[in-house]
Scaffold this active site. Sequence first.
Site, PDB file in Angstrom:
ATOM      1  N   GLU A 111     -11.102 -12.951  -1.857  1.00 42.90           N
ATOM      2  CA  GLU A 111     -11.973 -11.805  -1.562  1.00 42.90           C
ATOM      3  C   GLU A 111     -12.324 -11.065  -2.845  1.00 42.90           C
ATOM      4  OE1 GLU A 111     -11.686  -7.962   1.447  1.00 42.90           O
ATOM      5  OE2 GLU A 111      -9.928  -8.548   0.284  1.00 42.90           O
ATOM      6  N   HIS A 128      -3.496  -8.590   2.904  1.00 45.20           N
ATOM      7  CA  HIS A 128      -4.931  -8.421   3.193  1.00 45.20           C
ATOM      8  C   HIS A 128      -5.052  -7.695   4.529  1.00 45.20           C
ATOM      9  CE1 HIS A 128      -9.206  -9.345   3.372  1.00 45.20           C
ATOM     10  NE2 HIS A 128      -9.054 -10.034   4.487  1.00 45.20           N
ATOM     11  N   GLU A 132      -3.864  -1.579  -6.208  1.00 45.00           N
ATOM     12  CA  GLU A 132      -3.947  -3.004  -6.514  1.00 45.00           C
ATOM     13  C   GLU A 132      -4.086  -3.252  -8.011  1.00 45.00           C
ATOM     14  OE1 GLU A 132      -5.755  -5.311  -2.732  1.00 45.00           O
ATOM     15  OE2 GLU A 132      -7.183  -4.003  -3.761  1.00 45.00           O
ATOM     16  N   HIS A 165      -9.228  -0.277  -1.885  1.00 42.83           N
ATOM     17  CA  HIS A 165      -9.584  -1.687  -2.102  1.00 42.83           C
ATOM     18  C   HIS A 165     -10.146  -1.818  -3.506  1.00 42.83           C
ATOM     19  CE1 HIS A 165     -10.928  -5.774  -1.369  1.00 42.83           C
ATOM     20  NE2 HIS A 165     -12.091  -5.431  -1.888  1.00 42.83           N
ATOM     21  N   GLU A 192      -7.166  -6.994   6.838  1.00 37.53           N
ATOM     22  CA  GLU A 192      -7.812  -7.525   8.034  1.00 37.53           C
ATOM     23  C   GLU A 192      -7.026  -8.634   8.732  1.00 37.53           C
ATOM     24  OE1 GLU A 192     -11.157  -5.934   5.398  1.00 37.53           O
ATOM     25  OE2 GLU A 192      -9.209  -6.894   5.151  1.00 37.53           O
ATOM     26  N   HIS A 246     -12.792  -8.288  -5.467  1.00 39.16           N
ATOM     27  CA  HIS A 246     -12.071  -7.053  -5.774  1.00 39.16           C
ATOM     28  C   HIS A 246     -12.709  -6.362  -6.975  1.00 39.16           C
ATOM     29  CE1 HIS A 246      -8.992  -8.496  -2.998  1.00 39.16           C
ATOM     30  NE2 HIS A 246      -8.400  -7.319  -3.100  1.00 39.16           N
ATOM     31  N   ASP A 261      -5.187 -10.439  -3.448  1.00 44.35           N
ATOM     32  CA  ASP A 261      -4.316 -10.228  -2.280  1.00 44.35           C
ATOM     33  C   ASP A 261      -3.221 -11.284  -2.181  1.00 44.35           C
ATOM     34  OD1 ASP A 261      -5.832  -8.042  -1.556  1.00 44.35           O
ATOM     35  OD2 ASP A 261      -6.997  -9.106  -0.042  1.00 44.35           O
TER      36      ASP A 261
END
Length: 265
Positions: A34, A120, A182, A177, A122, A36, A45
Amino acid sequence: MDTSVFLEDLDAFAYREALASGETIVLIPVGSLEQHGPHLPLGTDTILSTHFAEAVARRLGALVAQPIAYGYKSQQKSGGGNHLSGTTSLDGAALIGIARNLVKSFLNQGVRHVVFVNGHFENYQFLYEGIDLALEELGIGPGAGQSVLLLSYWDFVSQETLAQVYPDGFPGWEIEHGGVLETSLMLHLEPARVDMDRLVDGPAAVLPRFDRLPVVPERTPATGCLSSAAGSSAAKGELLHGQVVEDLSLDLAGELLTVPAGVPA
């Protein structure tokens, strides 16, 4: 040199010996591919969930399976959206099926406890569904010796740690995010994979309280990040990692181990 805790490094006979105790714990990192933003890699992630799984496994005397490196579709309010380049996703049925098959395989081999370490946002409910279906098919109900745990590592970040990482106030998990958490963790754990020169500072995303499909692309910041990573540091990442690993290890030891192995009292 430390002995590897990763299953991919074991031969089948060493793994069989580990299973012989009847108390084997296997941690499965779960992430995504994904976007970032411009400063972090697509695998962030998965990288982070794997690091947390490894550190906890060393404390518990557990093993770490290969990660699930693809995740459920990124959503605009939590990951920028599945429309952004680089985000390569599974649908819900696929992720449910992967979780279901892994649980059945590991428990049928004699693993006592499986722990999914999610990185992650979701993914969570689809992992839950896969686990639940697998246990139902195996006939494993309340009171059974075997079990599966599901967790997301950020749920173990303490309020005290948040106050130190975000001295001006925590913006909220819903827009964290590609932000400070992170980025700081990556600066601590994988600094060579972070390009701070490409970090774009800007205001946090302002998103509606509903989901609209198809998405309205311009509602996601151009960077793909939902909050700024300005203020990130390796020191903050070290604090986050150390505190989460300690608390997560203690919780898992209290839940799964009769005699905690290598966990501070």
